[in-house]
Design an enzyme around this catalytic site. Structure first.
Site, PDB file in Angstrom:
ATOM      1  N   GLU A  33      63.478   7.880  41.161  1.00  0.00           N
ATOM      2  CA  GLU A  33      63.762   8.621  42.392  1.00  0.00           C
ATOM      3  C   GLU A  33      64.090   7.729  43.581  1.00  0.00           C
ATOM      4  OE1 GLU A  33      60.211  10.268  44.542  1.00  0.00           O
ATOM      5  OE2 GLU A  33      59.283  10.087  42.557  1.00  0.00           O
ATOM      6  N   ASP A  63      51.288  16.785  39.693  1.00  0.00           N
ATOM      7  CA  ASP A  63      51.491  15.350  39.545  1.00  0.00           C
ATOM      8  C   ASP A  63      51.057  14.700  40.840  1.00  0.00           C
ATOM      9  OD1 ASP A  63      54.183  14.424  41.121  1.00  0.00           O
ATOM     10  OD2 ASP A  63      54.513  16.404  40.246  1.00  0.00           O
TER      11      ASP A  63
END
Length: 247
Positions: free
Chosen positions: A133, A40
């Protein structure tokens, strides 16, 4: 006719089982994880604007990649569209994630994300992804309400249930370890190197597992995160080949 002495026959009978065992060991997967894998990444994996060689990524055995598409209401990864085009040409399945700003309203961010990704959401696209996050200083209940609104709107606009990215520590301390979202597919971040990731929020399974942030992947000039797909969730291609509305 070629005759074989008794001594040679004895040696062959001893050697053949050993050779067969060696062949079986060589044919058995070793420490390499057989599950589909992929990086990613975001603009950080394009230092000085350099491109990613997606054919090399695919050639190294990576079947998918999860790419940052948008953040907030006004940021689009400047490499998102070029990466998507190159990934499709190389046969790499693509996921697109949104990095939220919890101090801004979710609805404009959902619209921004869908507008940027919708034209790319054809066969080979994984479901929408929300990357949770960072709290932006917001309380857990604010984040929880925000997430419900973003996720619901994106699902209405795309026709697909989004995936949630979460790390166990962040989820427990910043989102009060809420169990309100464990019916969504989970992309879990856990670098413990164990056989199974730590799962937050009452989740009992995962779709993607981010195992490290320091992978060296051919075709990407700087380290990136690396993930594996949970084969128990069915063929990866099925997740990537479900059409969006309008596809």
């Amino acid at each position: 006719m070629v005759t074989v002495s008794a001594g040679i026959r004895k040696k062959l009978l001893v050697a053949l089982p050993l050779a067969l065992a060696a062949a079986l060991v060589a044919a058995t997967p070793g420490s390499a994880d057989p599950r589909p894998s992929g990086p990613d990444l975001s603009a950080w994996q394009h230092p000085s604007g350099s491109p990613i060689d997606w054919k090399a990524v695919k050639g190294a055995g990576h079947d998918f990649a999860l790419v940052k598409a948008t953040e907030g209401t006004d940021y689009t990864n400047p490499h998102f569209h070029e990466d998507t085009t190159a990934m499709r040409a190389a046969g790499v399945l693509r996921g697109a994630y949104h990095f939220p700003r919890f101090d801004q309203a979710p609805e404009p961010q959902a619209l921004h994300y869908v507008q940027e990704t919708f034209g790319e959401n054809v066969f080979g696209s994984l479901p929408p992804i929300l990357d949770v996050e960072r709290s932006n200083g917001q309380a857990p209940q604010v984040i929880i309400d925000w997430m419900h609104r973003w996720l619901n709107l994106v699902q209405v606009l795309t026709g697909r249930q989004p995936i949630i990215y979460a790390a166990p520590g962040f989820w427990r301390y910043e989102v009060a370890d809420t169990r309100e979202f464990n019916h969504y597919p989970l992309w879990v971040a856990d670098w413990n190197q164990g056989p199974w990731p730590d799962l937050p929020g009452g989740w009992t399974n995962w779709v993607f597992w981010q195992t490290t942030d320091r992978a060296s992947i051919p075709g990407i000039s700087v380290p990136s995160d690396s993930n594996i797909y949970n084969g128990d969730m069915g063929p990866l291609e099925r997740w990537a080949n479900t059409p969006y509305f309008g596809s």
